[in-house]
Design a protein around this motif. Structure first.
Motif, PDB file in Angstrom:
ATOM      1  N   UNK A  94       0.798  -1.110   0.005  1.00  0.00           N
ATOM      2  CA  UNK A  94      -0.009  -0.066  -0.066  1.00  0.00           C
ATOM      3  C   UNK A  94       0.984   1.203   0.046  1.00  0.00           C
ATOM      4  N   UNK A  95       0.721   2.155  -0.979  1.00  0.00           N
ATOM      5  CA  UNK A  95       1.364   3.197  -1.066  1.00  0.00           C
ATOM      6  C   UNK A  95       0.899   4.622  -0.119  1.00  0.00           C
ATOM      7  N   UNK A  96       1.657   5.274   0.309  1.00  0.00           N
ATOM      8  CA  UNK A  96       1.397   6.720   1.214  1.00  0.00           C
ATOM      9  C   UNK A  96       1.749   7.654   0.585  1.00  0.00           C
ATOM     10  N   UNK A  97       1.275   8.937   0.919  1.00  0.00           N
ATOM     11  CA  UNK A  97       1.602  10.141   0.664  1.00  0.00           C
ATOM     12  C   UNK A  97       2.121  10.823   1.983  1.00  0.00           C
ATOM     13  N   UNK A  98       3.189  10.958   2.096  1.00  0.00           N
ATOM     14  CA  UNK A  98       3.740  11.176   3.615  1.00  0.00           C
ATOM     15  C   UNK A  98       3.324  12.690   3.861  1.00  0.00           C
ATOM     16  N   UNK A  99       3.368  13.611   3.019  1.00  0.00           N
ATOM     17  CA  UNK A  99       3.140  14.976   3.254  1.00  0.00           C
ATOM     18  C   UNK A  99       1.685  15.178   3.801  1.00  0.00           C
ATOM     19  N   UNK A 100       0.858  14.490   2.969  1.00  0.00           N
ATOM     20  CA  UNK A 100      -0.577  14.497   3.037  1.00  0.00           C
ATOM     21  C   UNK A 100      -0.833  13.671   4.599  1.00  0.00           C
ATOM     22  N   UNK A 101      -0.248  12.778   4.803  1.00  0.00           N
ATOM     23  CA  UNK A 101      -0.560  11.907   5.894  1.00  0.00           C
ATOM     24  C   UNK A 101       0.026  12.818   7.133  1.00  0.00           C
ATOM     25  N   UNK A 102       1.099  13.354   7.088  1.00  0.00           N
ATOM     26  CA  UNK A 102       1.737  14.283   8.284  1.00  0.00           C
ATOM     27  C   UNK A 102       0.961  15.429   8.308  1.00  0.00           C
ATOM     28  N   UNK A 103       0.281  16.013   7.491  1.00  0.00           N
ATOM     29  CA  UNK A 103      -0.680  17.140   7.549  1.00  0.00           C
ATOM     30  C   UNK A 103      -1.949  16.939   8.337  1.00  0.00           C
ATOM     31  N   UNK A 145      -3.016   5.725   0.074  1.00  0.00           N
ATOM     32  CA  UNK A 145      -4.126   5.553   1.235  1.00  0.00           C
ATOM     33  C   UNK A 145      -3.488   6.081   2.556  1.00  0.00           C
ATOM     34  N   UNK A 146      -4.431   6.867   3.143  1.00  0.00           N
ATOM     35  CA  UNK A 146      -4.097   7.239   4.636  1.00  0.00           C
ATOM     36  C   UNK A 146      -4.881   6.239   5.671  1.00  0.00           C
ATOM     37  N   UNK A 147      -4.161   5.390   6.269  1.00  0.00           N
ATOM     38  CA  UNK A 147      -4.775   4.189   7.261  1.00  0.00           C
ATOM     39  C   UNK A 147      -4.883   5.028   8.481  1.00  0.00           C
ATOM     40  N   UNK A 148      -6.199   5.131   8.927  1.00  0.00           N
ATOM     41  CA  UNK A 148      -6.314   5.484   9.983  1.00  0.00           C
ATOM     42  C   UNK A 148      -7.159   4.445  11.077  1.00  0.00           C
ATOM     43  N   UNK A 149      -6.496   3.780  12.150  1.00  0.00           N
ATOM     44  CA  UNK A 149      -6.962   2.702  12.915  1.00  0.00           C
ATOM     45  C   UNK A 149      -7.684   3.103  14.008  1.00  0.00           C
ATOM     46  N   UNK A 150      -8.750   2.383  14.577  1.00  0.00           N
ATOM     47  CA  UNK A 150      -9.506   2.700  15.368  1.00  0.00           C
ATOM     48  C   UNK A 150      -9.531   1.315  16.359  1.00  0.00           C
ATOM     49  N   UNK A 151      -9.440   1.478  17.643  1.00  0.00           N
ATOM     50  CA  UNK A 151      -9.575   0.488  18.552  1.00  0.00           C
ATOM     51  C   UNK A 151     -10.891  -0.048  18.765  1.00  0.00           C
ATOM     52  N   UNK A 152     -11.245  -1.117  18.240  1.00  0.00           N
ATOM     53  CA  UNK A 152     -12.909  -1.828  18.617  1.00  0.00           C
ATOM     54  C   UNK A 152     -12.770  -3.225  19.221  1.00  0.00           C
TER      55      UNK A 152
END
Length: 294
Positions: A94-103, A145-152
């Motif tokens: 999975x590829x990420x856009x570091x600048x966008x993720x960091x923002x 992809x911006x992966x945002x994990x949520x604890x369930x």
């Protein structure tokens, strides 16, 4: 600035990945499910988003119970697909856009959401199960992809309202990004299902459809439910629905349903729903399919 163009809610059942990898899409038990994803993949191809922001839960792959964050965001150029016991999948990282993720990460912290951050860790079926049904992957994914994990998984869990507010904060973060990006937000997780205990195999189709309808018209009503309410109505694992509410928080007040496919073939209700932002262009453009309800 970056612009949100729509949202997707989808199951992330691990057996979807197994069926996909083994070429079982046209088998009678699986074809209704995979058929439901084709209109969504077509829409994504037409809209050509640059980024998918994906809310999901990690299944003790990236994190473990000795240190399991409430919210976490991945920041990195690449995230490998986890081997969850069936061998490495034939999918690119999975590829990420570091600048966008960091923002997004910085904006969320400034918006008083305290996050964990991870880099280069493997991502499991919470993202990787539905992803190849949404996007082509040969030779590579068409976007990041911006992966945002949520604890369930491990109590205490974030409330449904907190997840909805997280989504609202993510919307503010996206819209404050100066680059011209087209963004689709994805919420993953099952609807009604329970895979352990006395209610193993429990489903509640009436609640699933009520949830999907209320999700559009009155999502704040869903934020008032306690975890115990979600478990009572949909089974223990249906608490994953709070991740859909994070996706809903990113979308505008006015959304319309473009496509729905609901399939109850096993002990798990599997679904994919596509939402557009703004006022529906016309009822003739809204297609709803509900399969396997008998």
């Amino acid at each position: 600035m970056a612009r949100i163009i729509g949202g997707i809610g989808t199951s992330h059942v691990p057996t979807i990945a197994l069926a996909y990898d083994r070429g079982r899409q046209n088998e009678p038990a699986w074809e209704p499910l995979f058929e439901g994803y084709r209109p969504v993949a077509k829409w994504l191809a037409e809209q050509n988003p640059d980024v998918l922001v994906v809310f999901y839960n990690d299944h003790a792959t990236t994190f473990f119970f000795d240190m399991y964050p409430t919210f976490a965001i991945g920041i990195g150029e690449h995230f490998p697909i986890a081997d969850e016991g069936a061998g490495l999948r034939g999918l690119p990282d999975i590829r990420g856009d570091v600048e966008f993720q960091a923002h997004i990460a910085e904006a969320l912290v400034n918006d008083e959401f305290d996050l964990a951050f991870f880099q280069s860790r493997p991502i499991d079926h919470g993202v990787a199960s539905p992803l190849p049904l949404l996007w082509p992957h040969e030779p590579d994914w068409p976007g990041t992809v911006v992966p945002i994990a949520i604890n369930v998984l491990q109590y205490p869990l974030p409330t449904a309202r907190r997840c909805y507010r997280l989504g609202q904060a993510v919307r503010r973060a996206i819209e404050s990004y100066p680059e011209d990006l087209r963004v689709v937000v994805v919420g993953t997780g099952g609807l009604s299902h329970q895979i352990h205990g006395e209610r193993t195999g429990f489903n509640n189709t009436a609640w699933d459809l009520e949830f999907l309808d209320t999700f559009i018209r009155n999502p704040k009503k869903l934020t008032e439910l306690r975890h115990a309410d979600y478990v009572r109505l949909g089974g223990a694992e249906s608490v994953e629905q709070i991740m859909w509410l994070a996706m809903r928080g990113v979308l505008s007040e006015d959304i319309y349903e473009i496509h729905r496919n609901y399939y109850l073939a096993t002990t798990t209700a599997m679904t994919v729903v596509l939402y557009g932002e703004g006022v529906a262009p016309g009822a003739q453009q809204i297609a709803a399919a509900q399969t396997g309800l008998d």
